[in-house]
Write a protein that holds these residues in place. Structure first.
Motif, mmCIF file in Angstrom:
data_model
loop_
_atom_site.group_PDB
_atom_site.id
_atom_site.type_symbol
_atom_site.label_atom_id
_atom_site.label_comp_id
_atom_site.label_asym_id
_atom_site.label_seq_id
_atom_site.Cartn_x
_atom_site.Cartn_y
_atom_site.Cartn_z
ATOM 1 N N LEU A 217 56.033 32.556 44.406
ATOM 2 C CA LEU A 217 56.967 32.637 46.011
ATOM 3 C C LEU A 217 56.992 34.357 46.227
ATOM 4 C CD1 LEU A 217 58.379 29.530 46.828
ATOM 5 C CD2 LEU A 217 56.109 29.675 47.572
ATOM 6 N N ILE A 218 57.783 34.600 45.119
ATOM 7 C CA ILE A 218 58.318 36.191 44.878
ATOM 8 C C ILE A 218 56.870 37.532 45.069
ATOM 9 C CG2 ILE A 218 59.275 38.279 44.516
ATOM 10 C CD1 ILE A 218 61.870 36.264 44.014
ATOM 11 N N ASP A 219 56.011 36.781 44.076
ATOM 12 C CA ASP A 219 55.060 37.527 44.074
ATOM 13 C C ASP A 219 54.096 37.664 44.644
ATOM 14 O OD1 ASP A 219 53.636 39.759 42.316
ATOM 15 O OD2 ASP A 219 52.596 37.345 41.421
ATOM 16 N N GLY A 220 53.887 36.238 44.955
ATOM 17 C CA GLY A 220 52.326 35.856 46.303
ATOM 18 C C GLY A 220 53.059 35.978 47.922
ATOM 19 N N PHE A 221 54.131 36.340 47.759
ATOM 20 C CA PHE A 221 53.919 36.754 49.450
ATOM 21 C C PHE A 221 54.981 38.146 49.522
ATOM 22 C CE2 PHE A 221 53.981 32.116 49.522
ATOM 23 C CZ PHE A 221 53.311 32.316 50.327
ATOM 24 N N LEU A 222 55.783 38.508 48.980
ATOM 25 C CA LEU A 222 56.019 39.674 49.502
ATOM 26 C C LEU A 222 56.022 41.216 48.255
ATOM 27 C CD1 LEU A 222 59.959 38.616 49.232
ATOM 28 C CD2 LEU A 222 59.053 39.582 50.729
ATOM 29 N N LEU A 223 55.746 40.561 46.672
ATOM 30 C CA LEU A 223 55.592 41.772 46.207
ATOM 31 C C LEU A 223 53.958 42.427 46.015
ATOM 32 C CD1 LEU A 223 57.355 41.112 42.552
ATOM 33 C CD2 LEU A 223 57.660 42.696 44.154
ATOM 34 N N GLN A 224 53.093 42.014 46.205
ATOM 35 C CA GLN A 224 51.752 41.881 45.964
ATOM 36 C C GLN A 224 51.203 41.964 47.679
ATOM 37 O OE1 GLN A 224 49.155 38.623 44.183
ATOM 38 N NE2 GLN A 224 49.850 39.032 42.691
ATOM 39 N N PRO A 225 51.107 41.868 48.878
ATOM 40 C CA PRO A 225 51.181 42.147 49.592
ATOM 41 C C PRO A 225 51.942 44.114 49.785
ATOM 42 C CG PRO A 225 51.743 40.124 49.950
ATOM 43 C CD PRO A 225 51.895 40.000 48.162
ATOM 44 N N TYR A 226 53.127 44.199 49.703
ATOM 45 C CA TYR A 226 53.889 45.097 49.934
ATOM 46 C C TYR A 226 52.956 46.489 49.015
ATOM 47 C CZ TYR A 226 56.930 48.710 49.424
ATOM 48 O OH TYR A 226 57.893 50.392 49.402
ATOM 49 N N LEU A 227 52.479 45.759 47.649
ATOM 50 C CA LEU A 227 52.009 47.248 46.905
ATOM 51 C C LEU A 227 50.710 46.786 47.055
ATOM 52 C CD1 LEU A 227 53.199 45.757 43.849
ATOM 53 C CD2 LEU A 227 54.154 47.679 44.040
ATOM 54 N N MET A 228 50.372 46.561 48.062
ATOM 55 C CA MET A 228 48.466 46.061 48.296
ATOM 56 C C MET A 228 48.854 46.974 49.656
ATOM 57 S SD MET A 228 46.154 45.290 46.275
ATOM 58 C CE MET A 228 44.747 45.286 47.365
ATOM 59 N N HIS A 229 49.228 47.031 50.381
ATOM 60 C CA HIS A 229 49.690 47.559 51.951
ATOM 61 C C HIS A 229 50.224 49.317 51.150
ATOM 62 C CE1 HIS A 229 51.170 49.245 55.549
ATOM 63 N NE2 HIS A 229 51.610 49.123 55.544
ATOM 64 N N ARG A 230 51.516 49.343 50.261
ATOM 65 C CA ARG A 230 51.756 50.790 50.202
ATOM 66 C C ARG A 230 50.587 51.468 49.487
ATOM 67 N NH1 ARG A 230 55.809 53.734 51.117
ATOM 68 N NH2 ARG A 230 56.681 55.448 49.233
ATOM 69 N N LYS A 231 49.973 50.873 48.696
ATOM 70 C CA LYS A 231 48.921 52.118 48.043
ATOM 71 C C LYS A 231 47.840 51.569 48.243
ATOM 72 C CE LYS A 231 50.764 52.608 44.276
ATOM 73 N NZ LYS A 231 51.043 54.264 43.597
ATOM 74 N N ASN A 232 47.160 50.736 48.532
ATOM 75 C CA ASN A 232 45.869 50.834 49.510
ATOM 76 C C ASN A 232 45.600 50.388 51.014
ATOM 77 O OD1 ASN A 232 43.859 51.247 47.064
ATOM 78 N ND2 ASN A 232 44.363 49.177 46.284
#
Length: 181
Positions: free
Chosen positions: A96-111
């Motif tokens: 849940l933390i990875d799918g709903f927080l980490l990956q969307p945040y990192l994709m928004h931050r980097k790309n």
């Protein structure tokens, strides 16, 4: 040739930023697994956390593959049922933390991929192309939003494709009586 170079740079730049985001994600997921496995006293916790970080590069399936090793280690060590339930709870929390927080945040931050697109696109592509759609959704999103945010290259107008100095048809000089040619 210029157009190819422009598209190659834009696409490879987006994929490079996606890979950097995946490296951050893998590191954070590996640390979460390490904390959970040490807390649950799973044999070889450091090794299984490292494996979890490595398989995290497989989008959406790596986390499931990472569960297999600690589960087998607990099975062969004879762990009680409470620790098994703890492992499943840790897996659910990390997913849940990875799918709903980490990956969307990192994709928004980097790309600069919107959070809603990071959450919705794997689901929609998973419906259209069940395995491959889910697998290729994150890097595909990175490339799409790289093109969307790239400066527009203006197409050359037909008149601009020719040189500014138009020579036209060159005629031989006229012969005038009593003069030079």
């Amino acid at each position: 040739m210029m157009q190819f170079q422009y598209h190659a740079d834009l696409t490879l730049g987006a994929l490079r930023r996606w890979l950097i985001a995946q490296c951050y994600d893998s590191l954070l997921v590996s640390l979460m697994w390490l904390a959970a496995l040490l807390w649950l006293q799973v044999p070889w916790a450091w090794f299984w956390a490292l494996v979890a970080g490595c398989v995290q590069f497989i989008p959406h399936f790596g986390l499931l593959v990472a569960l297999f090793g600690p589960a087998m280690a607990m099975l062969f060590s004879g762990a009680p049922l409470e620790r098994w339930l703890g492992l499943l709870a840790a897996y659910a929390a990390i997913a849940l933390i990875d799918g709903f927080l980490l990956q969307p945040y990192l994709m928004h931050r980097k790309n600069r991929v919107p959070v809603w697109a990071s959450l919705l696109t794997p689901v929609l592509l998973g419906i259209v192309l069940p395995f491959w759609g889910v697998l290729f959704a994150p890097p595909l999103l990175a490339v799409i939003y790289a093109y969307r945010g790239a400066p527009k290259k203006e197409a050359r107008v037909a008149e601009q494709q020719f040189s500014e100095r138009s020579e036209g048809i060159v005629l031989p000089p006229e012969k005038r009586p009593g003069g030079d040619a």
